[in-house]
Design an enzyme around this catalytic site. Structure first.
Site, mmCIF file in Angstrom:
data_model
loop_
_atom_site.group_PDB
_atom_site.id
_atom_site.type_symbol
_atom_site.label_atom_id
_atom_site.label_comp_id
_atom_site.label_asym_id
_atom_site.label_seq_id
_atom_site.Cartn_x
_atom_site.Cartn_y
_atom_site.Cartn_z
ATOM 1 C CB CYS A 1 7.733 -1.830 -6.821
ATOM 2 S SG CYS A 1 7.191 -0.158 -6.993
ATOM 3 C CB CYS B 1 3.617 1.381 -0.821
ATOM 4 S SG CYS B 1 5.156 2.078 -1.312
#
Ligand code: DGL
Length: 279
Positions: free
Chosen positions: A80, A193
């Site tokens: 992440c 992302c």
């Protein structure tokens, strides 16, 4: 009596994200390390991280890491960008011996791929505000002269988590966020992302609609898996392939297990056991 302890290389690798985004990294890990046991943690009960404070993301990253270590993880992948930018320093400080790999927006490969030096960066608001990201941008700008156009993609993670990647709401958000970057001349876009590779075809449709199929998309999932291989190799923690003991995969989530199971099936065509984690 001595109970035989498993060799550390037989322990699993822990991988976590705020939700299903890290599965875009997990697929590269599985491809490059097919013999490794894997634990995938989706912190869906606290997603998205992108609109939370840095302190919140640090607290979640430390809690999830402690959970994965309790399950015996020998290494950690922070799959992440938001958690890497906000919290990887805190995780490394708490567990200095643990091999940890993070994911950062691929500014360097993007600057190398760009022909005109204009690079659009799609990421969460938290990632784009983080010191670690801003330092990386400064460094890469200084060494390459590239200009980075930052675009927070507010709301996109929530839509991807809903599971319908063809939803008109996703197409509308992609148009809203990608078009201004094209208008400013970007010839390269960073998928900053780990959720965004799952809407790559939607982004390509926006590019096609604007007559810009020349724009390169940069995703670092493959490079992250390569870095993991290097770290495990250096630490002598690579699990050798063994015909009589197949690699396992287990999923954990802070929301409904059925939702993570559905994501495993839809995004990776996998059906591992998934349990709810009270973390
Ligand atoms: N996949 C996370 C990332 O790479 C999403 C963050 C979020 O939950 O907002 O940034």
């Amino acid at each position: 009596m001595n109970v035989p302890r498993p060799h550390p290389a037989d322990s699993p690798i822990g991988v976590f994200d705020s939700g299903v985004g890290g599965l875009s990294v997990l697929r590269h890990i599985r491809a490059q390390l097919p013999a490794e046991h894997l634990l995938y943690f989706a912190d869906t009960g606290h997603a998205p991280y992108g609109d939370k404070t840095e302190a919140f993301v640090v607290a979640r990253a430390l809690a999830v890491t402690a959970f994965l270590l309790d399950l015996g993880a020998k290494a950690l992948v922070v799959a992440c960008n938001t958690a890497t930018v906000a919290a990887i320093k805190a995780v490394r400080a708490r567990y200095p011996q643990l091999p940890v790999v993070g994911v950062e927006p691929g500014l360097k490969p993007a600057a190398a791929a760009s022909r005109n030096g204009k690079v659009g960066v799609l990421a969460t608001a938290r990632t784009l505000k983080g010191d670690k990201f801003l330092q990386l941008r400064e460094q890469v700008t200084a060494s390459t002269g590239a200009t980075f156009l930052l675009q927070p993609a507010v709301g996109l993670v929530d839509q991807i988590e809903l599971g319908d990647l063809q939803a008109p709401a996703i197409a509308a958000l992609l148009e809203q966020y990608v078009a201004p970057l094209l208008d400013q001349g970007a010839d390269t876009l960073v998928l900053g992302c780990t959720h965004y590779p799952f809407v790559r075809s939607g982004i390509e449709q926006v590019l096609a609609a604007h007559g810009r199929t020349d724009v390169a998309l940069i995703d670092t999932g493959d490079a992250v898996a390569r870095q993991l291989v290097r770290l495990l190799d250096t630490a002598a923690l690579l699990r050798p392939a063994s015909p009589d003991s197949a690699a396992t995969l287990h999923g954990y989530t802070t929301a409904r297990p059925a939702a993570l199971s559905a994501a495993f099936r839809a995004l990776l065509d996998l059906d591992p056991p998934v349990a709810e984690a009270d973390v």
